[in-house]
Design a protein around this motif. Structure first.
Motif, PDB file in Angstrom:
ATOM      1  N   GLU A  76      13.730 -22.937 -17.431  1.00  0.00           N
ATOM      2  CA  GLU A  76      12.631 -22.643 -18.042  1.00  0.00           C
ATOM      3  C   GLU A  76      12.173 -21.189 -18.344  1.00  0.00           C
ATOM      4  O   GLU A  76      10.905 -21.034 -18.532  1.00  0.00           O
ATOM      5  CB  GLU A  76      11.463 -23.593 -17.486  1.00  0.00           C
ATOM      6  CG  GLU A  76      11.819 -25.004 -17.150  1.00  0.00           C
ATOM      7  CD  GLU A  76      11.937 -25.723 -18.468  1.00  0.00           C
ATOM      8  OE1 GLU A  76      11.386 -25.279 -19.529  1.00  0.00           O
ATOM      9  OE2 GLU A  76      12.985 -26.586 -18.673  1.00  0.00           O
ATOM     10  N   CYS A  78      11.460 -17.410 -19.436  1.00  0.00           N
ATOM     11  CA  CYS A  78      11.302 -16.825 -20.709  1.00  0.00           C
ATOM     12  C   CYS A  78      11.973 -15.356 -20.764  1.00  0.00           C
ATOM     13  O   CYS A  78      11.954 -14.600 -19.601  1.00  0.00           O
ATOM     14  CB  CYS A  78       9.682 -16.303 -20.836  1.00  0.00           C
ATOM     15  SG  CYS A  78       9.208 -15.479 -22.344  1.00  0.00           S
ATOM     16  N   ARG A  97      15.135 -22.494 -22.450  1.00  0.00           N
ATOM     17  CA  ARG A  97      14.521 -21.113 -22.306  1.00  0.00           C
ATOM     18  C   ARG A  97      13.740 -20.624 -23.623  1.00  0.00           C
ATOM     19  O   ARG A  97      14.231 -21.011 -24.595  1.00  0.00           O
ATOM     20  CB  ARG A  97      15.831 -20.127 -21.997  1.00  0.00           C
ATOM     21  CG  ARG A  97      16.403 -20.455 -20.416  1.00  0.00           C
ATOM     22  CD  ARG A  97      17.853 -19.906 -20.422  1.00  0.00           C
ATOM     23  NE  ARG A  97      18.197 -19.914 -19.073  1.00  0.00           N
ATOM     24  CZ  ARG A  97      19.275 -21.206 -18.998  1.00  0.00           C
ATOM     25  NH1 ARG A  97      19.174 -21.900 -19.964  1.00  0.00           N
ATOM     26  NH2 ARG A  97      19.794 -21.230 -17.826  1.00  0.00           N
ATOM     27  N   THR A  98      13.086 -19.610 -23.465  1.00  0.00           N
ATOM     28  CA  THR A  98      12.366 -19.231 -24.493  1.00  0.00           C
ATOM     29  C   THR A  98      12.724 -17.494 -24.621  1.00  0.00           C
ATOM     30  O   THR A  98      13.229 -17.079 -23.623  1.00  0.00           O
ATOM     31  CB  THR A  98      10.630 -19.263 -24.425  1.00  0.00           C
ATOM     32  OG1 THR A  98      10.317 -18.687 -23.115  1.00  0.00           O
ATOM     33  CG2 THR A  98      10.546 -20.923 -24.579  1.00  0.00           C
ATOM     34  N   ARG A  99      12.650 -17.074 -25.794  1.00  0.00           N
ATOM     35  CA  ARG A  99      12.986 -15.598 -26.015  1.00  0.00           C
ATOM     36  C   ARG A  99      11.695 -14.933 -26.527  1.00  0.00           C
ATOM     37  O   ARG A  99      10.850 -15.289 -27.613  1.00  0.00           O
ATOM     38  CB  ARG A  99      13.992 -15.412 -27.004  1.00  0.00           C
ATOM     39  CG  ARG A  99      14.226 -14.051 -27.282  1.00  0.00           C
ATOM     40  CD  ARG A  99      15.438 -14.152 -28.476  1.00  0.00           C
ATOM     41  NE  ARG A  99      16.060 -12.664 -28.726  1.00  0.00           N
ATOM     42  CZ  ARG A  99      16.347 -12.282 -29.666  1.00  0.00           C
ATOM     43  NH1 ARG A  99      16.504 -13.125 -30.784  1.00  0.00           N
ATOM     44  NH2 ARG A  99      16.809 -10.976 -30.156  1.00  0.00           N
ATOM     45  N   ASN A 100      11.309 -13.688 -26.077  1.00  0.00           N
ATOM     46  CA  ASN A 100      10.424 -12.850 -26.778  1.00  0.00           C
ATOM     47  C   ASN A 100      11.284 -11.403 -26.912  1.00  0.00           C
ATOM     48  O   ASN A 100      11.969 -10.961 -26.019  1.00  0.00           O
ATOM     49  CB  ASN A 100       9.229 -12.391 -25.811  1.00  0.00           C
ATOM     50  CG  ASN A 100       8.324 -13.565 -25.597  1.00  0.00           C
ATOM     51  OD1 ASN A 100       8.322 -14.313 -26.766  1.00  0.00           O
ATOM     52  ND2 ASN A 100       7.699 -13.709 -24.442  1.00  0.00           N
TER      53      ASN A 100
END
Length: 174
Positions: A76, A78, A97-100
């Motif tokens: 999970e 980022c 997973r998230t991406r910035n």
């Protein structure tokens, strides 16, 4: 103190014109690969823990990056990245997973929520890259087959600022 051995020799021609001086560095343009003698190193550092992880890779293709990130990060997590296309898989809907991302052509860090604090940046890992480059510079070139060992020693030194009995036990496999 001046060096007398090379003093005044800069203007002199090479003693054998058929034996030119060797080329310095690999100046090929573009992203490095193991095949073109510029193996890439993928690096990750935890924002909260400060723990860093580095992997020497064969290339910077999406599959290679995905395997390294998936192996070393939580499900999970980022992930903060630059604008490299190899990270586009993180924006997939099935990915946990998230991406910035930060577009360095426009800014060094992004204010994601508009509160005036630029929370999206990759400055931490960029600073660590500088330390790794400085460490490798001492050797004036490292063979690509041995690069992973040098990178592993840097990772060990970075993550463990003190030699403790627990570290020695881990290093010995106890």
């Amino acid at each position: 103190m001046r060096c007398t051995r090379t003093q005044g020799k800069k203007g002199e021609l090479h003693r054998n014109p058929d034996d030119p001086p060797r080329k310095r560095a690999n100046k090929n343009r573009g992203r490095g690969t193991y095949e073109n003698d510029r193996p890439p190193v993928v690096g990750m550092v935890g924002r909260e823990t400060g723990w860093a992880c580095f992997r020497v890779c064969l290339d910077t293709k999406e599959e290679t990056i995905r395997a390294a990130v998936a192996e070393e990060t939580a499900e999970e997590a980022c992930i903060f990245t630059d604008e490299n296309r190899s990270y586009l898989w993180l924006e997939n809907e099935e990915e946990s997973r998230t991406r910035n991302a930060v577009d360095h052509s426009e800014e060094w860090a992004a204010d994601q929520d508009g509160d005036g604090i630029r929370e999206v940046h990759v400055n931490t890992i960029e600073g660590i890259w500088t330390s790794l480059r400085n460490r490798l510079r001492r050797f004036r070139g490292v063979h690509k087959d041995h690069l992973s060992g040098y990178v592993a020693m840097f990772e060990l030194a970075y993550n463990n600022d003190q030699v403790t009995p627990a570290l020695l036990q881990r290093m010995c496999g106890v």
